[in-house]
Design a protein around this motif. Structure first.
Motif, PDB file in Angstrom:
ATOM      1  N   UNK A  58       0.779  -1.100   0.115  1.00 23.27           N
ATOM      2  CA  UNK A  58       0.049   0.040  -0.030  1.00 23.27           C
ATOM      3  C   UNK A  58       1.073   1.247  -0.021  1.00 23.27           C
ATOM      4  N   UNK A 118       4.024   1.425  -1.258  1.00 23.09           N
ATOM      5  CA  UNK A 118       4.511   1.796  -2.514  1.00 23.09           C
ATOM      6  C   UNK A 118       3.291   2.507  -3.541  1.00 23.09           C
ATOM      7  N   UNK A 119       2.110   2.000  -3.595  1.00 28.22           N
ATOM      8  CA  UNK A 119       1.113   2.457  -4.668  1.00 28.22           C
ATOM      9  C   UNK A 119       0.768   3.527  -4.147  1.00 28.22           C
ATOM     10  N   UNK A 149       2.459   6.143  -2.721  1.00 25.22           N
ATOM     11  CA  UNK A 149       3.866   7.115  -2.821  1.00 25.22           C
ATOM     12  C   UNK A 149       4.143   7.298  -4.254  1.00 25.22           C
ATOM     13  N   UNK A 150       3.947   6.020  -5.115  1.00 19.17           N
ATOM     14  CA  UNK A 150       4.370   6.156  -6.284  1.00 19.17           C
ATOM     15  C   UNK A 150       3.395   6.037  -7.456  1.00 19.17           C
ATOM     16  N   UNK A 151       2.032   5.867  -7.048  1.00 22.29           N
ATOM     17  CA  UNK A 151       0.878   5.571  -8.053  1.00 22.29           C
ATOM     18  C   UNK A 151      -0.185   6.752  -7.571  1.00 22.29           C
ATOM     19  N   UNK A 152      -0.984   6.734  -6.534  1.00 23.81           N
ATOM     20  CA  UNK A 152      -1.929   7.536  -6.187  1.00 23.81           C
ATOM     21  C   UNK A 152      -1.474   9.113  -5.938  1.00 23.81           C
TER      22      UNK A 152
END
Lengths: 288, 281
Positions: free
Chosen positions: A21, A23-24, A26-29
């Motif tokens: 969660x 990673x997603x 910080x680097x996607x959402x």
């Protein structure tokens, strides 16, 4: 474990999923939120300025170039989708129903998969010796006398772009369709045969409907990959065709971040709408 | 359909399959051959003599860019992403075996990560570091951007693995007094080891070959795909093919290494337990 309280087990579960969660997040959402914010900013030749303006969107939506580019991108996506679907279905069908032992199925499947783990850019470059002005295909055509001048449309054209897409992305169709087909109960096929269905009828009435989830997943992969591509189209069309993502990457090269961000938000919305439509056909989560 | 003579359609489909494989591998074969062009050879056939001239050219930094540096950066990036992908996917895979609040959201995040155009990840992560005034580098922003591409694959593989995983192995371990960590370390991980090798293969190769998500995220020094892309516009000699050959051979070694590891693990298992009763990982 049984002695431990339930609450502790719940904490462990959340700790286990926390890195994913993070990673997603910080680097996607967060980046996508930031793109959305920046799409309302102003910019000059030298800097980007925090602001709240609609100009970037107005420019994207008012420009005829935008619509032409979307049309061209959608055309590439549709062509690639149709070709990879027919090719991927055929290959998966052969592997699933005509190769008789699991060992051979897996070996041949692996042979199809290996190129996926090698460099896409190298795989694009590798078409030059075939399609170039003095390439293998032109030399062969010239020597047989079919043509008298080398065909120019082979390389750096829409043809070579679609060819490269098919070359790179057919695997994304083969894998999920093969996966769906391998779950079809063999007795259904035999039953169809016993009811005097021809091979073609069996494909249309039994295999195709039961492979629908795989077809949908493969289609989502292929369409989103082509919709978001800017590398293949730049390399293979020789600058003659455009795509939405290429337009964005060109704006980035000129450091027009807010304009690129507005374009990116629109692209994301279009891609999500297409995927949502495809997801209606199938519940992806059931297929794992 | 399984027995008896093969139908005619088999031969037609086999021919299509053969052509498909030729379509996949033919071009690669051509550039491997052409990378051995003589010094006067060009980008297309015929071969003008045979030499390793173009391979030598690769290692002169001035002639074709920074091949060695970009290779080392890509290697470091790939190994970092691989390690993180395996660890994070395994942990998340374990979490998804239990029900937890928000699991659907996490699942849809993973799906979103697959379908969001890669240029958005590049742009977003690049903007993030710009706004925070941090410098982008392959070991920070680069790793994060690549993980958004490798983790969904890792997670999906873990789903597939654990959907077919029998809980009775763990129950047996618990009954024999193992704690959860020991069960994971000595029971679960060895059983699913081949799949973890698969996740590692995805993690490494997808990162090693990634172009779009590296664009604004790896900092001032190029990784190999960016370097190769730059060369396609500057270099019009077979050195380009030599580079393609070298990186492809490297990729094949990695893939073969992973496949060999899986085969060895499975062979060893079969030897130890002649008739495994349950499912394998």
């Amino acid at each position: 474990m049984k002695a431990r309280p339930e609450r502790w087990r719940a904490v462990v579960t959340y700790l286990q999923v926390a890195p994913l969660v993070t990673v997603f997040g910080a680097f996607l959402v967060f980046p996508i939120v930031l793109i959305t914010v920046v799409s309302f900013w102003d910019y000059t030749e030298y800097a980007i300025v925090p602001d709240f303006i609609w100009r970037n969107y107005a420019e994207v939506l008012a420009s005829a170039v935008t619509y032409r580019t979307y049309l061209s991108t959608l055309k590439f996506a549709a062509l690639t989708w149709a070709i990879t679907l027919v090719l991927g279905f055929t290959v998966a069908y052969f592997l699933a129903f005509h190769v008789r032992t699991l060992k051979w199925q897996m070996t041949l499947f692996l042979i199809c998969t290996i190129p996926f783990w090698t460099s896409n850019i190298i795989r694009m470059i590798s078409w030059i010796p075939f399609l170039g002005r003095n390439g293998i295909i032109n030399s062969a055509l010239m020597s047989t006398g079919l043509v008298h001048q080398p065909l120019e449309f082979l390389l750096f054209s829409e043809f070579s772009t679609v060819l490269a897409y098919v070359h790179l992305y057919t695997l994304f169709m083969v894998v999920p369709i093969f996966n769906s087909m391998m779950r079809i109960d063999q007795s259904l096929i035999e039953a169809a045969g016993d009811c005097c269905a021809t091979a073609w009828q069996t494909i249309c009435t039994v295999v195709m409907p039961l492979s629908k989830p795989g077809i949908a997943i493969g289609s989502i992969f292929v369409v989103t990959l082509v919709m978001g591509d800017f590398v293949t189209i730049r390399l293979m069309s020789g600058g003659q065709s455009a795509s939405v993502a290429l337009m964005i990457s060109n704006q980035l090269a000129y450091l027009q971040y807010p304009a690129a961000a507005a374009n990116a938000v629109v692209l994301l919305i279009v891609v999500l709408l297409i995927v949502a439509a495809m997801m209606k056909i199938v519940d992806v989560r059931k297929e794992l | 359909m399984r027995d008896g003579p093969r139908p005619t359609s088999f031969y037609a489909l086999a021919a299509v399959f053969g052509l498909f494989v030729a379509f996949l591998y033919g071009p690669l074969l051509a550039i491997v051959l052409l990378s051995f062009q003589g010094p006067d050879g060009g980008l297309t056939f015929p071969m003008v003599g045979w030499s390793t001239h173009w391979f030598a050219a690769l290692f002169e930094q001035q002639r074709v860019g920074d091949f060695k540096g970009s290779f080392l950066r890509s290697l470091g990036l790939g190994l970092t992403v691989m390690t993180l992908t395996v660890t994070i996917s395994l942990a998340a895979g374990l979490a998804f075996r239990k029900r937890f609040v928000g699991s659907a959201i996490v699942f849809y995040l993973a799906v979103a990560s697959l379908i969001v155009p890669s240029i958005l990840v590049s742009l977003g992560v690049g903007l993030l570091f710009r706004v925070l005034d941090w410098e982008t580098a392959w070991w920070t922003s680069g790793v994060g951007a690549h993980l958004t591409w490798t983790l969904p694959f890792g997670l999906l593989i873990m789903f597939a693995v654990f959907n077919r995983f029998s809980k009775s192995y763990e129950e047996a371990a618990h009954d024999m007094g193992a704690n959860s960590w020991q069960t994971l370390r000595h029971v679960v991980v060895p059983i699913i080891a081949p799949s973890l090798v698969g996740v590692a293969l995805f993690g490494f190769t997808l990162s090693y070959d990634e172009f779009a998500r590296s664009l604004l995220t790896v900092g001032t020094h190029n990784t190999l795909p960016l370097e190769i892309y730059g060369m396609t516009t500057n270099i019009t000699s077979p050195a380009l093919y030599a580079l393609g050959t070298v990186t492809t051979v490297f990729s094949f070694l990695v893939i073969l290494g992973a496949l060999a590891a899986v085969t060895i693990v499975q062979r060893r298992r079969e030897r130890r337990a002649p008739a495994p009763a349950g499912q394998r990982g």
